[in-house]
Design a protein around this motif. Structure first.
Motif, PDB file in Angstrom:
ATOM      1  N   VAL A  57       0.854  -1.190   0.000  1.00  0.00           N
ATOM      2  CA  VAL A  57       0.000   0.000   0.000  1.00  0.00           C
ATOM      3  C   VAL A  57       0.888   1.237   0.000  1.00  0.00           C
ATOM      4  O   VAL A  57       1.899   1.277   0.718  1.00  0.00           O
ATOM      5  N   VAL A  58       0.518   2.244  -0.777  1.00  0.00           N
ATOM      6  CA  VAL A  58       1.221   3.527  -0.794  1.00  0.00           C
ATOM      7  C   VAL A  58       0.260   4.601  -0.299  1.00  0.00           C
ATOM      8  O   VAL A  58      -0.910   4.632  -0.706  1.00  0.00           O
ATOM      9  N   ASP A  59       0.739   5.479   0.594  1.00  0.00           N
ATOM     10  CA  ASP A  59      -0.161   6.513   1.116  1.00  0.00           C
ATOM     11  C   ASP A  59      -0.440   7.578   0.057  1.00  0.00           C
ATOM     12  O   ASP A  59       0.232   7.655  -0.984  1.00  0.00           O
ATOM     13  N   ARG A  60      -1.466   8.382   0.318  1.00  0.00           N
ATOM     14  CA  ARG A  60      -1.938   9.339  -0.664  1.00  0.00           C
ATOM     15  C   ARG A  60      -0.883  10.379  -1.070  1.00  0.00           C
ATOM     16  O   ARG A  60      -0.768  10.706  -2.262  1.00  0.00           O
ATOM     17  N   PRO A  61      -0.086  10.913  -0.140  1.00  0.00           N
ATOM     18  CA  PRO A  61       0.941  11.885  -0.552  1.00  0.00           C
ATOM     19  C   PRO A  61       2.125  11.256  -1.279  1.00  0.00           C
ATOM     20  O   PRO A  61       2.951  11.983  -1.844  1.00  0.00           O
ATOM     21  N   GLY A  62       2.251   9.930  -1.226  1.00  0.00           N
ATOM     22  CA  GLY A  62       3.380   9.277  -1.881  1.00  0.00           C
ATOM     23  C   GLY A  62       4.667   9.371  -1.090  1.00  0.00           C
ATOM     24  O   GLY A  62       5.760   9.353  -1.665  1.00  0.00           O
ATOM     25  N   ARG A  63       4.544   9.427   0.241  1.00  0.00           N
ATOM     26  CA  ARG A  63       5.735   9.537   1.086  1.00  0.00           C
ATOM     27  C   ARG A  63       6.090   8.219   1.781  1.00  0.00           C
ATOM     28  O   ARG A  63       7.218   8.051   2.237  1.00  0.00           O
TER      29      ARG A  63
END
Length: 378
Positions: free
Chosen positions: A282-288
């Motif tokens: 899973v990747v978070d929405r901001p891409g951090r």
């Protein structure tokens, strides 16, 4: 051999799962309160005790608490969930039924999903599905047969006729299609094959519903690629290798539909021992931040992303509070991480720092026998 052994012949014997608990206020009350939203749980029926297949839960968006409520009959072994683009229909795999199938459920009343219909996937062990951004086609990966299937969707959201079935091939091990998604540009269908150690890209003909092969990325033999997730920029993706306990950074060239492999990192801290099979990414929405579940270590690996997603760095391994974490997801507000722990029969909730992406300690746990997957109402 049991369906579980056939599905994962190379994994360790499965442990026990928990018992379903149904608590909380009535569905009518949930509809009246804006902070109480529906969530959907998929589980396996071959665990001990058996899962319910497909269940509706209540998600309190203020407290974060997840409360299982009721099962929907006739939707067995729901191992993956995907929504239509308008959020009005939910699709699920029925993984371990004979020959495999997919079911469409109407979400006109989100707290009372209504099955529309079920269709065969013309193959065994469907593990993953996704809806094309046009809302016109359903894409399904048949793990056992190593095939990718396309169904046309009906006007009411039900699953219509099969328009294509693509057979993967592999020179060393039987192909095992494990994931099929559409890239962020909407131009390409991406299929990850664990047995073939490959990632395929296809072009979908929107008139005929047929797939046309475009490219194949091969990874090291025996890596067993399972799932990938794209960075929000659409320029990189992160490929989880189940049999190697690694994650590979991929450069994505949307103009040509071609992946290029970059650095590969361990999903475990240095010195970790024992069997381990990473599952979800899973990747978070901001891409951090990127997260990977580790089945065996029973942790979520936390990776910091830098250089606009081009680089990964393992920064933490956080216990899930359960056994055999098959799936994980962030809630819509991205304040918590929820983990479906198959062998302990629980969905656990971990604290999350929305600025740094760091995960905290276990907050609470909901009992869901045979837990496989969780999705929140759009």
């Amino acid at each position: 051999m049991s369906p579980a052994a056939t599905r994962r012949f190379f994994l360790s014997a499965l442990g026990s799962a928990g018992v379903l608990t149904a608590l909380g206020s009535s569905p009518a009350h949930a509809r009246q309160d804006g902070h109480l939203r529906a969530a959907y749980l998929g589980s396996f029926g071959w665990t001990t005790p058996p899962g319910e297949g497909f269940e509706v839960a209540c998600h309190d968006t203020l407290s974060g608490r997840l409360t299982p409520r009721r099962a929907v009959p006739g939707v067995p072994d729901a191992s993956w969930l995907a929504f239509s683009p308008d959020g009005q229909v939910l699709y699920t795999t029925n993984e371990l039924v004979p020959n495999g199938s997919v079911t469409a459920l109407s979400l006109v009343d989100p707290h009372h999903p209504r099955p529309l219909n079920t269709r065969s996937t013309e193959g065994a062990g469907p593990t993953h599905l996704s809806v094309h951004p046009t809302g016109r086609f359903l894409l399904t990966a048949n793990y056992t047969d190593g095939t990718v299937v396309v169904h046309r969707l009906r006007q009411d959201g039900g699953v219509g006729e099969l328009t294509d079935l693509v057979q993967h091939t592999s020179p060393e091990r039987p192909p095992r299609a494990h994931q099929v998604i559409v890239d962020p540009s909407g131009r390409w269908v991406v299929a990850v094959d664990l047995g073939a150690d490959a990632v395929h890209t296809y072009r979908l003909d929107l008139s005929s519903g047929t797939l046309h092969h475009n490219s194949r990325l091969s990874v090291a033999s025996g890596n067993g690629p399972r799932h990938l997730a794209f960075h929000p920029s659409g320029r990189h993706a992160y490929l989880v290798n189940e049999l190697a306990s690694t994650v590979t950074v991929l450069d994505w060239h949307a103009a040509t539909g071609v992946f290029t492999a970059g650095a590969t990192l361990d999903t475990r801290p240095e010195g970790a021992t024992g069997e381990n099979y990473p599952a979800e990414v899973v990747v978070d929405r901001p891409g951090r931040t990127c997260y990977v579940t580790n089945r065996g270590d029973d942790t979520v690996a936390v990776f910091a992303l830098s250089e606009h997603g081009a680089r990964l760095r393992l920064v933490d391994s956080v216990p899930t509070g359960g056994e055999w974490p098959r799936h994980c997801t962030l809630d819509p507000g991205q304040r918590w991480m929820y983990v479906a722990n198959q062998n302990s029969g629980t969905v656990t909730r971990l604290a999350r720092n929305t600025v740094t992406g760091e995960l905290g300690a276990l907050i609470d746990s909901a009992e869901v026998a045979g837990a496989a997957v969780l999705a929140f109402q759009p």
